[in-house]
Write a protein that holds these residues in place. Structure first.
Motif, PDB file in Angstrom:
ATOM      1  N   TRP A 203       0.929  -2.530   1.027  1.00 32.56           N
ATOM      2  CA  TRP A 203       0.078  -1.943   0.020  1.00 32.56           C
ATOM      3  C   TRP A 203       0.468  -0.225  -0.033  1.00 32.56           C
ATOM      4  O   TRP A 203       0.912   0.171  -0.769  1.00 32.56           O
ATOM      5  CB  TRP A 203      -1.291  -1.921   1.001  1.00 32.56           C
ATOM      6  N   ASN A 204       1.756  -0.027   1.223  1.00 36.16           N
ATOM      7  CA  ASN A 204       1.871   1.186   1.525  1.00 36.16           C
ATOM      8  C   ASN A 204       2.688   1.622   0.579  1.00 36.16           C
ATOM      9  O   ASN A 204       3.381   2.562  -0.200  1.00 36.16           O
ATOM     10  CB  ASN A 204       2.399   1.395   2.611  1.00 36.16           C
ATOM     11  N   ALA A 205       4.502   0.420   0.299  1.00 37.33           N
ATOM     12  CA  ALA A 205       5.144   0.438  -0.864  1.00 37.33           C
ATOM     13  C   ALA A 205       4.335   0.714  -2.034  1.00 37.33           C
ATOM     14  O   ALA A 205       5.185   1.208  -3.104  1.00 37.33           O
ATOM     15  CB  ALA A 205       5.791  -0.211  -0.241  1.00 37.33           C
ATOM     16  N   LEU A 206       3.625  -0.402  -2.529  1.00 36.39           N
ATOM     17  CA  LEU A 206       3.013  -0.693  -3.610  1.00 36.39           C
ATOM     18  C   LEU A 206       2.821   0.872  -4.431  1.00 36.39           C
ATOM     19  O   LEU A 206       1.815   1.070  -5.217  1.00 36.39           O
ATOM     20  CB  LEU A 206       1.784  -1.557  -4.464  1.00 36.39           C
ATOM     21  N   GLY A 207       2.159   1.726  -3.575  1.00 31.73           N
ATOM     22  CA  GLY A 207       1.800   2.783  -3.582  1.00 31.73           C
ATOM     23  C   GLY A 207       0.416   2.890  -4.181  1.00 31.73           C
ATOM     24  O   GLY A 207      -1.098   3.965  -4.801  1.00 31.73           O
ATOM     25  N   THR A 208      -0.840   2.267  -3.414  1.00 31.12           N
ATOM     26  CA  THR A 208      -2.392   2.052  -3.926  1.00 31.12           C
ATOM     27  C   THR A 208      -3.525   2.156  -3.582  1.00 31.12           C
ATOM     28  O   THR A 208      -4.558   2.019  -3.085  1.00 31.12           O
ATOM     29  CB  THR A 208      -2.877  -0.105  -3.731  1.00 31.12           C
ATOM     30  N   VAL A 209      -2.842   2.976  -2.111  1.00 28.46           N
ATOM     31  CA  VAL A 209      -4.263   3.462  -1.462  1.00 28.46           C
ATOM     32  C   VAL A 209      -3.443   4.740  -1.268  1.00 28.46           C
ATOM     33  O   VAL A 209      -2.925   5.803  -0.601  1.00 28.46           O
ATOM     34  CB  VAL A 209      -3.398   3.100  -0.058  1.00 28.46           C
ATOM     35  N   PRO A 210      -4.498   6.116  -2.014  1.00 25.76           N
ATOM     36  CA  PRO A 210      -4.392   7.724  -2.244  1.00 25.76           C
ATOM     37  C   PRO A 210      -4.470   8.174  -0.333  1.00 25.76           C
ATOM     38  O   PRO A 210      -3.008   9.052  -0.548  1.00 25.76           O
ATOM     39  CB  PRO A 210      -5.631   8.043  -2.413  1.00 25.76           C
TER      40      PRO A 210
END
Length: 601
Positions: free
Chosen positions: A269-276
């Motif tokens: 999720w960190n790599a995908l940039g989905t968590v502001p």
């Protein structure tokens, strides 16, 4: 469940960095409090004391965090530390190497790494002033833009550490499984049919309900889950071993799949940039750890009234009426009892906490006996000081397939100022910091495990294993002539008589089924609290972040026990994507019906 799908091309583009992202040293989530506990959790009786004096036993990450949170809330805090503030997170200068007004060359237990999903440590850092930094010590974090996976005789992969945001609300299980398989292909190093197995298992975990994670996945090892037997060398080296041995010093044959899975999910999720709220995936400090973080932190705490008693080691707790009345501490100058505290926080690592559990302590809290079942392993650093900058990658490097499961970072490229002008005798221009994660597999040079090698042999063997990965194509990257000196963590001690090393600072390893053996921050002893990476936290891995989180949990419990009206420390949870909730609800129904995951088979 929605039938809408995300284009496979979009998913592949966004997941191109996940092979690299998953090979970084991470931290993960935890199960529900009390999961699998063989004894009822004893509730500490109410405490009517309003005393404000706290003795914190241990000045590592957990101890410093607890001291920070408590002194801000008006408590009188004394920290007893036997060795050095910062614990395993501290810098360890190589003694006698500085000259001409320069500092000693900067050694350390292991390189510092701050994944973007760390939330507690960054929040603490923002509250530590640093000259010229609007956000305090936090502004000393810099980003590593790329990550390299190097393997002997095979293609190396360099990938960005973070990618653009991706929508996660319009895919199905088939497209996600295909995309993850492609992301981990590593240039064909793993056969497609084996990649399909890995991708299916990963998607199973991502879409499992929490009950299945805490029941089935907690009691499976990573090797069992990935069906490692009979697979190719590439599959076993990269997907089975590198994601465990290489990153957290855990053996794939024993480590819990739940721990590795939740850890990997956080990186995804960190790599995908989905968590502001998450930062850049690969972050490190802009100077040696003590300069950039620990020294300013200790200075702030002293300024606010925290007292540090250095050289004192906790040896025993005295109890009366079910409460701690004193902590016995030892020093080279003698022993004494710390009896003037109202509250006690045990903030030492698990291997030092367990010997404190006397029959009287265990009678007051029998659950602490389970901590004897927890396992530790070795993950220790060595630094190589080089005559020329050696920018192997603009970030961390994983040496896949190396017997000692090596990872490294070329640090000078991220540090402020001129390395040679600031450290050593002026001849070293870079510091290559290496973590040795496997101390039990024979090496390629001497045929011995790291535990069986002298310090000189460890330095040479580690160097040669890296050369084998980096110098296999084109111009040599690591040249013997560039090596000025090396520095091995002084916690490793060679015993010539036994032919083995000992290690003062082992690392907690979350073996399958071990969650039940880990305690909560508040014990059944009303004025004793625990802070350390072995305490049950949302970050279910031995990391700086879990130690920080555990200290916040201990302080929160202490505030309640003391009747304090102060606001408890902020607590953060790892992100669980709401887009996956429909899949998890389906799995929850299947789990409660006694059925396997829909992709099992």
């Amino acid at each position: 469940m929605s039938d809408a799908r995300l284009s496979r091309r979009s998913v592949l583009t966004a997941l191109g960095a996940l092979g690299a992202a998953a090979a970084l040293p991470p931290a993960a989530g935890a199960g529900p409090p009390g999961a699998g506990a063989p004894h009822p959790v004893r509730r500490a009786p109410a405490v009517h004391s309003t005393g404000r004096r706290v003795a914190i036993l241990g000045g590592g990450m957990a101890g410093l965090t607890a001291a920070h949170e408590l002194v801000e809330r008006g408590f009188d805090v004394t920290v007893y530390e036997p060795t050095a503030l910062g614990g395993k997170a501290r810098s360890i200068p190589s003694p006698g190497t500085g000259s001409g007004g320069r500092l000693d060359l900067p050694g350390e237990h292991g390189f510092r790494f701050f994944p973007g999903f760390y939330q507690h440590i960054p929040e603490t850092m923002r509250r530590i002033p640093f000259p010229g930094n609007p956000n305090g010590v936090f502004d000393n974090l810099v980003s590593g833009p790329a990550f390299r996976m190097s393997m002997p005789g095979g293609p190396d992969l360099t990938a960005p550490a973070s990618i653009s945001p991706l929508r996660l609300d319009v895919y199905d299980l088939d497209s996600l499984q295909q995309s993850l398989g492609a992301a981990f292909s590593l240039g064909g190093a793993i056969p497609p049919h084996e990649l399909a197995v890995f991708a299916r298992k990963l998607v199973m975990f991502l879409t499992s309900c929490l009950e299945r994670r805490n029941d089935e996945w907690e009691h499976q090892t990573w090797s069992q889950t990935l069906e490692a037997d009979g697979k190719s060398q590439g599959y076993r080296d990269i997907l089975v071993s590198a994601l465990t041995r290489q990153l957290v010093a855990a053996r794939p044959q024993t480590v819990s799949t739940r721990t590795i899975g939740i850890m990997g999910q956080a990186f995804v999720w960190n790599a995908l940039g989905t968590v502001p709220s998450y930062g850049h995936l690969d972050r490190l400090l802009s100077a040696p750890t003590n300069e950039a973080w620990i020294d300013p932190w200790a200075a702030l705490l002293r300024e606010r009234g925290v007292k540090f008693e250095m050289g004192w080691r906790a040896d025993q707790f005295d109890l009366a009426g079910g409460r701690v009345t004193a902590a016995r501490v030892a020093h080279s100058s003698g022993n004494r009892a710390v009896a003037d505290a109202d509250w006690f926080v045990a903030a030492m690592p698990v291997e030092r906490a367990v010997p404190l559990w006397s029959p009287a302590v265990l009678d007051a809290d029998p659950r602490l006996e389970l901590m004897r079942n927890l396992t530790t392993d070795w993950m220790v650093g060595i630094q190589y000081f080089l005559r020329a900058p050696t920018r192997i990658a603009q970030g961390h490097v994983a040496y896949l397939g190396t017997p000692w499961a090596l990872t490294s970072i070329s640090q000078a490229q991220f540090w402020r100022g001129d390395f040679a002008a600031r450290y050593g005798d002026g001849s070293a221009h870079d510091c290559l910091s290496v973590d040795i994660s496997d101390w039990d597999t024979p090496g390629i040079l001497y045929g011995k495990t790291a535990k069986e090698c002298t310090p000189d042999e460890i330095a040479r063997e580690t160097w040669v294993q890296m050369q084998r990965c980096l110098n296999d194509v084109g111009e040599p990257v690591l040249r013997d002539d560039d090596l000025v000196s090396w520095f091995l963590d002084p916690g490793v001690h060679w015993n010539a008589a036994s032919g083995h090393n000992t290690n003062d600072t082992p690392l907690l390893i979350n073996t399958a089924g071990s969650w039940k053996n880990r305690p909560d921050a508040h014990t059944a002893i009303p004025n004793l609290f625990l802070a350390g990476d072995y305490v049950r936290t949302d970050i279910d891995l031995a990391t700086m972040e879990s130690a920080n989180e555990s200290a916040r949990a201990a302080v929160s419990a202490l505030l309640v026990a003391s009747g304090s009206t102060a606001q408890p420390p902020a607590m953060h949870r790892l992100h669980e994507p709401p887009e996956l909730e429909p899949f998890r609800r389906v799995d929850a129904d299947r789990f409660h019906a006694g059925l396997p995951h829909i992709l099992a088979g």
